[in-house]
Design a protein around this motif. Structure first.
Motif, PDB file in Angstrom:
ATOM      1  N   ASP A  28       0.808  -1.222   0.000  1.00  0.00           N
ATOM      2  CA  ASP A  28       0.000   0.000   0.000  1.00  0.00           C
ATOM      3  C   ASP A  28       0.843   1.275   0.000  1.00  0.00           C
ATOM      4  OD1 ASP A  28       0.816  -0.050   2.558  1.00  0.00           O
ATOM      5  OD2 ASP A  28      -1.159  -0.442   3.448  1.00  0.00           O
ATOM      6  N   ASN A  29       2.188   1.116   0.051  1.00  0.00           N
ATOM      7  CA  ASN A  29       3.026   2.326  -0.034  1.00  0.00           C
ATOM      8  C   ASN A  29       3.585   2.544  -1.448  1.00  0.00           C
ATOM      9  OD1 ASN A  29       4.696   0.145   0.095  1.00  0.00           O
ATOM     10  ND2 ASN A  29       6.083   0.982   1.644  1.00  0.00           N
ATOM     11  N   LEU A  30       3.026   1.841  -2.451  1.00  0.00           N
ATOM     12  CA  LEU A  30       3.414   2.050  -3.848  1.00  0.00           C
ATOM     13  C   LEU A  30       2.277   2.726  -4.596  1.00  0.00           C
ATOM     14  CD1 LEU A  30       4.925  -1.374  -5.038  1.00  0.00           C
ATOM     15  CD2 LEU A  30       6.113   0.557  -3.981  1.00  0.00           C
ATOM     16  N   ALA A  31       2.638   3.539  -5.582  1.00  0.00           N
ATOM     17  CA  ALA A  31       1.608   4.123  -6.455  1.00  0.00           C
ATOM     18  C   ALA A  31       2.145   4.173  -7.885  1.00  0.00           C
ATOM     19  CB  ALA A  31       1.241   5.517  -5.981  1.00  0.00           C
ATOM     20  N   PHE A  32       1.237   4.106  -8.838  1.00  0.00           N
ATOM     21  CA  PHE A  32       1.601   4.016 -10.250  1.00  0.00           C
ATOM     22  C   PHE A  32       1.729   5.400 -10.871  1.00  0.00           C
ATOM     23  CE2 PHE A  32       0.120   3.284 -14.745  1.00  0.00           C
ATOM     24  CZ  PHE A  32       1.267   2.620 -15.161  1.00  0.00           C
ATOM     25  N   SER A  33       2.823   5.626 -11.581  1.00  0.00           N
ATOM     26  CA  SER A  33       2.984   6.876 -12.320  1.00  0.00           C
ATOM     27  C   SER A  33       2.173   6.782 -13.607  1.00  0.00           C
ATOM     28  CB  SER A  33       4.462   7.101 -12.667  1.00  0.00           C
ATOM     29  OG  SER A  33       4.564   8.160 -13.607  1.00  0.00           O
ATOM     30  N   ILE A  34       1.080   7.516 -13.650  1.00  0.00           N
ATOM     31  CA  ILE A  34       0.217   7.504 -14.832  1.00  0.00           C
ATOM     32  C   ILE A  34       0.880   8.384 -15.890  1.00  0.00           C
ATOM     33  CG2 ILE A  34      -2.094   8.046 -15.705  1.00  0.00           C
ATOM     34  CD1 ILE A  34      -3.014   7.812 -12.689  1.00  0.00           C
ATOM     35  N   ALA A 179       9.193 -10.333  -8.029  1.00  0.00           N
ATOM     36  CA  ALA A 179       8.984  -8.877  -8.069  1.00  0.00           C
ATOM     37  C   ALA A 179       8.729  -8.351  -6.652  1.00  0.00           C
ATOM     38  CB  ALA A 179       7.817  -8.546  -8.997  1.00  0.00           C
ATOM     39  N   GLU A 180       7.939  -9.071  -5.877  1.00  0.00           N
ATOM     40  CA  GLU A 180       7.679  -8.645  -4.486  1.00  0.00           C
ATOM     41  C   GLU A 180       8.982  -8.571  -3.701  1.00  0.00           C
ATOM     42  OE1 GLU A 180       4.980 -11.502  -2.797  1.00  0.00           O
ATOM     43  OE2 GLU A 180       3.439 -11.037  -4.274  1.00  0.00           O
ATOM     44  N   GLU A 181       9.830  -9.620  -3.848  1.00  0.00           N
ATOM     45  CA  GLU A 181      11.108  -9.640  -3.111  1.00  0.00           C
ATOM     46  C   GLU A 181      11.997  -8.463  -3.502  1.00  0.00           C
ATOM     47  OE1 GLU A 181      13.027 -13.433  -3.760  1.00  0.00           O
ATOM     48  OE2 GLU A 181      11.222 -14.452  -3.042  1.00  0.00           O
ATOM     49  N   LEU A 182      12.092  -8.228  -4.817  1.00  0.00           N
ATOM     50  CA  LEU A 182      12.940  -7.128  -5.295  1.00  0.00           C
ATOM     51  C   LEU A 182      12.476  -5.791  -4.727  1.00  0.00           C
ATOM     52  CD1 LEU A 182      13.285  -7.981  -9.104  1.00  0.00           C
ATOM     53  CD2 LEU A 182      15.169  -7.644  -7.496  1.00  0.00           C
ATOM     54  N   VAL A 183      11.184  -5.569  -4.767  1.00  0.00           N
ATOM     55  CA  VAL A 183      10.644  -4.289  -4.316  1.00  0.00           C
ATOM     56  C   VAL A 183      10.833  -4.137  -2.810  1.00  0.00           C
ATOM     57  CG1 VAL A 183       8.481  -3.016  -4.007  1.00  0.00           C
ATOM     58  CG2 VAL A 183       9.035  -4.003  -6.233  1.00  0.00           C
ATOM     59  N   GLN A 184      10.528  -5.192  -2.077  1.00  0.00           N
ATOM     60  CA  GLN A 184      10.673  -5.138  -0.616  1.00  0.00           C
ATOM     61  C   GLN A 184      12.109  -4.775  -0.231  1.00  0.00           C
ATOM     62  OE1 GLN A 184       7.846  -6.340   1.682  1.00  0.00           O
ATOM     63  NE2 GLN A 184       9.065  -4.717   2.597  1.00  0.00           N
ATOM     64  N   LYS A 185      13.060  -5.463  -0.877  1.00  0.00           N
ATOM     65  CA  LYS A 185      14.474  -5.234  -0.568  1.00  0.00           C
ATOM     66  C   LYS A 185      14.871  -3.795  -0.923  1.00  0.00           C
ATOM     67  CE  LYS A 185      18.768  -7.505  -1.699  1.00  0.00           C
ATOM     68  NZ  LYS A 185      19.351  -8.301  -2.752  1.00  0.00           N
ATOM     69  N   PHE A 186      14.403  -3.317  -2.060  1.00  0.00           N
ATOM     70  CA  PHE A 186      14.811  -1.982  -2.508  1.00  0.00           C
ATOM     71  C   PHE A 186      14.206  -0.888  -1.623  1.00  0.00           C
ATOM     72  CE2 PHE A 186      14.269   1.748  -5.356  1.00  0.00           C
ATOM     73  CZ  PHE A 186      15.614   2.056  -5.500  1.00  0.00           C
ATOM     74  N   ILE A 187      12.960  -1.043  -1.236  1.00  0.00           N
ATOM     75  CA  ILE A 187      12.380   0.051  -0.446  1.00  0.00           C
ATOM     76  C   ILE A 187      12.865   0.025   1.018  1.00  0.00           C
ATOM     77  CG2 ILE A 187      10.405   0.538  -1.938  1.00  0.00           C
ATOM     78  CD1 ILE A 187       8.591  -0.998  -0.301  1.00  0.00           C
ATOM     79  N   ASN A 188      13.355  -1.137   1.446  1.00  0.00           N
ATOM     80  CA  ASN A 188      13.898  -1.203   2.814  1.00  0.00           C
ATOM     81  C   ASN A 188      15.361  -0.768   2.883  1.00  0.00           C
ATOM     82  OD1 ASN A 188      11.522  -2.114   3.819  1.00  0.00           O
ATOM     83  ND2 ASN A 188      12.093  -4.279   3.784  1.00  0.00           N
ATOM     84  N   ALA A 189      16.026  -0.712   1.722  1.00  0.00           N
ATOM     85  CA  ALA A 189      17.487  -0.454   1.716  1.00  0.00           C
ATOM     86  C   ALA A 189      17.796   0.968   2.166  1.00  0.00           C
ATOM     87  CB  ALA A 189      18.056  -0.686   0.329  1.00  0.00           C
TER      88      ALA A 189
END
Ligand code: ADP
Ligand code: 5GP
Length: 189
Positions: A28-34, A179-189
Motif C-alpha cells: 500500500d506504499n506504492l503508487a503508479f505513475s500515470i 517482483a515482491e522480493e525485489l521491491v521489498q528489498k529496494f524500499i527497505n534499503a
C-alpha cells in the motif's frame, strides 16, 4: 517526503502491466505513475486518468514545449508517451514510492534523472514466440500495431544488460514472488 522510483521496462507484451498491477495490490506504499499518451484508449479496459492521461497530439506537444515532462518518446510512429513531472510530485507528496511502466529508452532516462533513488527492472519474455502469443492473446492489437510492437521488441531486447535487474517472466506466480522480493528489498534499503 521524496520516495523511491521503481522502474519496470520490457518490450510490449512481456508482462509489465500484469506484474505492476499485482505489486500495487500487494504494497500500500506504492503508487503508479500515470503516463501521458496520445494513443487511442483501449475501449473496454482502460480509463483516462487511471491507465494513462490520454492527450491529443497538440496537447502533448504543448506540454513538451512547456517542459512538463521528465522524459518522453515517440514509441510507435505518431504515438507519444511521457512521464509528467507533476505526476511524480503528486505521488511523492502522498508519501508513496512510485512505480513506472515505460519502454527501454524512457527507463534509462528516468534512471539518469532519479539516480540512486531508482531501480530499473527489465522484464524478459522467454522467447519471441511467447511474446507474439501474449500480445495476440491480450486481444488489444490490430495486425498493424502487432507487427509494429514485434518489430520494436527485437530492438528493445538488446537493451537488457543496461538495467539493474532482469526478471524472466515465465511462470507468472514465480514472477509475482520475485517482483515482491525485489521491491521489498529496494524500499527497505
Ligand atoms: P506489457 O504491459 O508488458 O505490454 P501485459 O502485462 O499487458 O504486458 O501482458 C501481455 C499479455 O500476456 C496479457 O494478456 C497477460 O495476461 C499475459 N501474460 C503476462 N504474463 C504472463 C505469463 N507469465 N505467462 C503467460 N501470459 C502472461
Ligand atoms: P502500451 O501502448 O502497450 O500501453 O505501451 C507501449 C509502450 O510504451 C510500453 O512499452 C510502455 O511501457 C511504454 N510507455 C508507457 N508510458 C510511457 C512513458 O511515460 N514513457 C515512455 N518512454 N514509455 C512509456
Amino acid at each position: 517526503m521524496e520516495g523511491k522510483a521503481i522502474i519496470f521496462t520490457a518490450p510490449s507484451g512481456a508482462g509489465k502491466t500484469t506484474i505492476v498491477k499485482h505489486l500495487l495490490q500487494s504494497f500500500d506504499n506504492l503508487a503508479f505513475s500515470i503516463s501521458a499518451s496520445t494513443r487511442d484508449k483501449r475501449g473496454r479496459t482502460e480509463e483516462n486518468g487511471k491507465d494513462y492521461y490520454f492527450l491529443t497530439k497538440e496537447n502533448f506537444i504543448r506540454k513538451i514545449d512547456e517542459g512538463d515532462f521528465i522524459e518522453w518518446e515517440e514509441v510507435y510512429t505518431g504515438n507519444y508517451y511521457g512521464t509528467l513531472k507533476s505526476e511524480v510530485e503528486r505521488l511523492w507528496a502522498e508519501g508513496k514510492h512510485v512505480v513506472f511502466d515505460v519502454e527501454v529508452k524512457g527507463a534509462l532516462n528516468l534512471k539518469k534523472y532519479f539516480g540512486e533513488k531508482a531501480i530499473t527492472i527489465f522484464v524478459k519474455v522467454p522467447s519471441m514466440e511467447a511474446l507474439k502469443e501474449r500480445l495476440k492473446g491480450r486481444g488489444t492489437e490490430s495486425e498493424d500495431s502487432l507487427s509494429q510492437r514485434l518489430y520494436r521488441a527485437e530492438f528493445e531486447m538488446t537493451f537488457e544488460n543496461k538495467f539493474d535487474v532482469t526478471l524472466v517472466n515465465n511462470n507468472l506466480e514465480d514472477s509475482f514472488r520475485k517482483a515482491e522480493e525485489l521491491v521489498q528489498k529496494f524500499i527497505n534499503a
